[in-house]
Design an enzyme around this catalytic site. Structure first.
Site, short mmCIF file in Angstrom:
data_model
loop_
_atom_site.label_atom_id
_atom_site.label_comp_id
_atom_site.label_asym_id
_atom_site.label_seq_id
_atom_site.Cartn_x
_atom_site.Cartn_y
_atom_site.Cartn_z
NE ARG A 197 1.17 -13.27 -5.25
CZ ARG A 197 0.15 -13.07 -6.06
NH1 ARG A 197 0.16 -13.64 -7.25
NH2 ARG A 197 -0.87 -12.32 -5.70
NE ARG A 245 -5.88 -16.53 -7.89
CZ ARG A 245 -6.67 -15.65 -7.28
NH1 ARG A 245 -7.98 -15.71 -7.46
NH2 ARG A 245 -6.16 -14.72 -6.51
#
Length: 213
Positions: A88, A170
């Protein structure tokens, strides 16, 4: 084949990873699944991960990489994997590159699942899950029976990280930390784009076309 699915929360990575795993005969390695198992088991890793995930924040690179590395060394991953939700960050990508180089492997494709933020909010805020059997639902596309799971009869709930405020957090984290991976893997020549659409079969077909399977 070693395949990575890249995309914002709600892009459909997990759904596609499950189907691609069946098609290619290789396991799906999902950091989300690993974290949730540890959270449910109330392990030390689970407690640590929960303190970040519940706020819509990313778990630190070193913690994430250690659990993924352990998973990749298991026997069922020898012939390839589908990485879902990892790496990520650029730091995690560097760690993965070095690790794969050490064991003589490499990523064959990185699929960038393209979706806009508005679609992400609409998808995730309407998502529900059964805590008992883990069956997933969506109030628009695959609704439960009222508040009941159609699989086991349990009461469906909204995950804490599917609340709109947390979804926005997020997304902010994604654009800051993860989106730079698009250029990272494009420079390596292994990035392919796949458009995310609400029709699950079409979205999967877009990805299959992108990797030639």
């Amino acid at each position: 084949m070693n395949l990575m699915l890249l995309g914002a929360p709600g892009a459909g990575k997990g759904t596609q990873a499950v189907e691609l795993a069946k098609l290619l005969g290789i396991p799906q390695v999902s950091t989300g699944d690993i974290f949730r198992a540890n959270i449910k088991g109330n392990t030390e890793l689970g407690k640590l991960a929960s303190s970040y995930i519940s706020k819509g924040m990313l778990v630190p690179d070193e913690v994430t990489f250690d659990i993924v590395k352990d998973r990749l060394l298991q026997d069922d991953c020898k012939n390839g994997v589908i990485l879902d939700g990892f790496p990520r960050t650029i730091a995690q990508a560097d760690m993965l590159d070095k690790f794969f180089a050490e064991i003589g492997r490499k990523l064959d494709y990185v699929v960038n699942i393209v979706v806009d933020d508005a679609a992400v909010v609409a998808r995730l805020s309407r998502r529900r899950i059964c805590p008992d059997c883990k069956q997933s639902f969506h109030l628009d596309f695959a609704p439960p029976a009222g508040e009941k799971c159609t699989n086991c009869g349990g009461t469906v709930v909204q995950r804490p990280d599917d609340v709109e405020e947390v979804i926005m957090q997020r997304l902010q984290e994604y654009h800051k930390q993860t989106a730079p991976l698009v250029e990272y893997y494009k420079e390596k020549g292994i990035l392919v784009d796949s458009e995310s659409v609400n029709d699950i079969e079409q979205a999967l077909q877009n990805t299959k076309n992108a990797i030639g399977v």
